[in-house]
Scaffold this motif. Sequence first.
Motif, PDB file in Angstrom:
ATOM      1  N   MET A   1       0.987  -1.116  -0.194  1.00 31.87           N
ATOM      2  CA  MET A   1      -0.144  -0.077  -0.119  1.00 31.87           C
ATOM      3  C   MET A   1       0.888   1.247  -0.131  1.00 31.87           C
ATOM      4  N   ARG A   2       0.434   2.306  -0.899  1.00 35.52           N
ATOM      5  CA  ARG A   2       1.295   3.554  -0.960  1.00 35.52           C
ATOM      6  C   ARG A   2       0.337   4.721  -0.417  1.00 35.52           C
ATOM      7  N   LEU A   3       1.012   5.350   0.494  1.00 37.27           N
ATOM      8  CA  LEU A   3       0.170   6.400   1.210  1.00 37.27           C
ATOM      9  C   LEU A   3       1.012   7.835   1.361  1.00 37.27           C
ATOM     10  N   LEU A   4       0.360   8.662   0.714  1.00 39.90           N
ATOM     11  CA  LEU A   4       0.758  10.047   0.678  1.00 39.90           C
ATOM     12  C   LEU A   4       0.062  10.643   2.028  1.00 39.90           C
ATOM     13  N   ILE A   5       1.170  11.284   3.094  1.00 39.18           N
ATOM     14  CA  ILE A   5       0.631  11.716   4.332  1.00 39.18           C
ATOM     15  C   ILE A   5       0.959  13.387   4.198  1.00 39.18           C
ATOM     16  N   ILE A   6      -0.208  14.146   4.107  1.00 35.26           N
ATOM     17  CA  ILE A   6      -0.139  15.610   4.334  1.00 35.26           C
ATOM     18  C   ILE A   6      -1.154  16.148   5.225  1.00 35.26           C
ATOM     19  N   PRO A   7      -0.539  16.021   6.639  1.00 33.10           N
ATOM     20  CA  PRO A   7      -1.426  16.422   7.686  1.00 33.10           C
ATOM     21  C   PRO A   7      -1.160  17.783   8.084  1.00 33.10           C
ATOM     22  N   ASP A   8      -2.050  18.559   8.586  1.00 32.96           N
ATOM     23  CA  ASP A   8      -1.835  19.735   9.660  1.00 32.96           C
ATOM     24  C   ASP A   8      -1.606  19.193  10.972  1.00 32.96           C
TER      25      ASP A   8
ATOM     26  N   PHE B   1       5.973  11.521   3.252  1.00 34.65           N
ATOM     27  CA  PHE B   1       5.331  12.606   4.275  1.00 34.65           C
ATOM     28  C   PHE B   1       5.705  14.106   3.416  1.00 34.65           C
ATOM     29  N   VAL B   2       4.719  15.034   3.725  1.00 32.50           N
ATOM     30  CA  VAL B   2       4.834  16.267   3.152  1.00 32.50           C
ATOM     31  C   VAL B   2       4.654  17.079   4.600  1.00 32.50           C
ATOM     32  N   LYS B   3       5.527  17.931   4.997  1.00 31.90           N
ATOM     33  CA  LYS B   3       5.511  18.928   5.934  1.00 31.90           C
ATOM     34  C   LYS B   3       4.882  20.163   5.464  1.00 31.90           C
ATOM     35  N   ALA B   4       3.651  20.336   5.730  1.00 29.48           N
ATOM     36  CA  ALA B   4       2.884  21.553   5.280  1.00 29.48           C
ATOM     37  C   ALA B   4       2.317  22.547   6.185  1.00 29.48           C
ATOM     38  N   SER B   5       1.948  23.632   5.559  1.00 31.79           N
ATOM     39  CA  SER B   5       1.439  24.678   6.359  1.00 31.79           C
ATOM     40  C   SER B   5       0.592  25.631   5.425  1.00 31.79           C
ATOM     41  N   ASP B   6      -0.398  26.087   5.856  1.00 30.70           N
ATOM     42  CA  ASP B   6      -1.453  27.339   5.227  1.00 30.70           C
ATOM     43  C   ASP B   6      -0.743  28.626   5.227  1.00 30.70           C
ATOM     44  N   GLY B   7       0.352  28.831   5.834  1.00 28.39           N
ATOM     45  CA  GLY B   7       0.893  30.085   6.170  1.00 28.39           C
ATOM     46  C   GLY B   7       0.914  30.534   7.543  1.00 28.39           C
ATOM     47  N   GLY B   8       0.366  29.578   8.433  1.00 25.82           N
ATOM     48  CA  GLY B   8       0.109  30.152   9.822  1.00 25.82           C
ATOM     49  C   GLY B   8       1.046  29.422  10.562  1.00 25.82           C
ATOM     50  N   ASP B   9       0.938  28.938  11.729  1.00 25.99           N
ATOM     51  CA  ASP B   9       1.801  28.435  12.668  1.00 25.99           C
ATOM     52  C   ASP B   9       2.397  27.400  11.761  1.00 25.99           C
ATOM     53  N   GLY B  10       3.741  27.148  12.156  1.00 24.00           N
ATOM     54  CA  GLY B  10       4.620  25.976  11.422  1.00 24.00           C
ATOM     55  C   GLY B  10       5.085  26.566  10.036  1.00 24.00           C
ATOM     56  N   PHE B  11       4.662  27.832   9.609  1.00 24.97           N
ATOM     57  CA  PHE B  11       5.236  28.096   8.260  1.00 24.97           C
ATOM     58  C   PHE B  11       6.801  28.086   7.859  1.00 24.97           C
ATOM     59  N   LEU B  12       7.565  28.549   8.828  1.00 25.38           N
ATOM     60  CA  LEU B  12       8.871  28.264   9.113  1.00 25.38           C
ATOM     61  C   LEU B  12       9.473  26.983   9.155  1.00 25.38           C
ATOM     62  N   GLU B  13       8.774  26.121   9.841  1.00 28.26           N
ATOM     63  CA  GLU B  13       9.279  24.765  10.179  1.00 28.26           C
ATOM     64  C   GLU B  13       9.295  23.931   8.537  1.00 28.26           C
ATOM     65  N   ALA B  14       7.948  24.218   7.977  1.00 22.73           N
ATOM     66  CA  ALA B  14       7.750  23.768   6.619  1.00 22.73           C
ATOM     67  C   ALA B  14       8.914  24.118   5.647  1.00 22.73           C
TER      68      ALA B  14
END
Length: 376
Positions: free
Chosen positions: A1-8, A38-51
Amino acid sequence: MRLLIIPDKFKGSLTSEEVYKAIKKGVEKVTENSHFHFVKASDGGDGFLEAIKTYRNCSEVKMQTLDPLGRKISSMYLYDGQTQSAYIEMANSSGMELLQPKERNAGLTTTYGTGQHIEDALKRGAKSIYVGLGGSATNDGGIGIAKALGYDFLDRDGASLKPIGKHLSEIHDIVKPVHGVDTSEVRFYAVNDVKNPLFGENGAAYVYAAQKGADKSMIEELDQGLRNLSEIVIGSMGKDFSDLPGSGAAGGTAFGLKAFLNAEFLSGVDFILEVSGVKQVLVEEKFDYLITGEGKIDAQTLSGKLIEGVVELAKKYQIPVLAVCGMLDVPLNELTSKGVIDVIEIRDTGKSLEYNMENASILLEEKISRYFEELV
């Protein structure tokens, strides 16, 4: 099984990376030879710099700035010397998390500290400056940022006003910087996924100021102040951006970035997904499921937040989307009608909120295991 994980993130419980690890553990308990991206994502709020740090070769610039109430703090932004690009997370100097709940007051807070970051980046020679909006404690229309860059805001008597929310309605004139760093060759970007206009019933004050410590009368005052700021900007600068979708982001900071720095508005989700290179991955690889999620899925989830962007991405590549959350606060059909095939709510309804938040990783791992056990 192949999974793409993009959580907030699950705010207050798990980072996006911890969400990913719990999902991975849960799936691996009941499947063999599964592949995860895994994709480390952000919508521009908290966690933006980490992404951004995950995908860009940036150095941390640590400096002293002012917090939303004007107190000195140590904060940071990212700088990529090779591309002369600065990445600034508004929450680092102007964020709600910098204040105690009793200190939150949208009439008294300022974006000045974020402006200090911008000023420093300009002095370093930045040619592109990306400001991630989100998590702000402010409702000053971006005048704090402008003040840090040399603008002045005067009342009817010609006195200089402190750049805070409650003074917006007193602005009578805007004085442009006489000296300062030249911004004519610099491109500014306001990164966020909020669609609100500057003022009115769907504007910055009426929608967001209450969570920043404003009562009903203050909300009305702040809304009037934002209207006044817009009128003064039109009169002195010939620009009207008040109805531009997104101008109300971060207490009108997006409006200020547009009016004073001619910033371009960028979708936070689209920007991070582009930076991460996931679109190229999707061209080269096939996935059985895309898993996304956040701590609480509510009415705002499909109105510009990360999950909405991820669902739209999955549609283009025809990947089924599963969402995970601590709490599901909207009817399931609102999500399935948008393209989510199912939602996995992890909370134990028989336990307290504190218990669920403290044990979020274990609960997520267990619920994912049960769900995928039935699939396979």
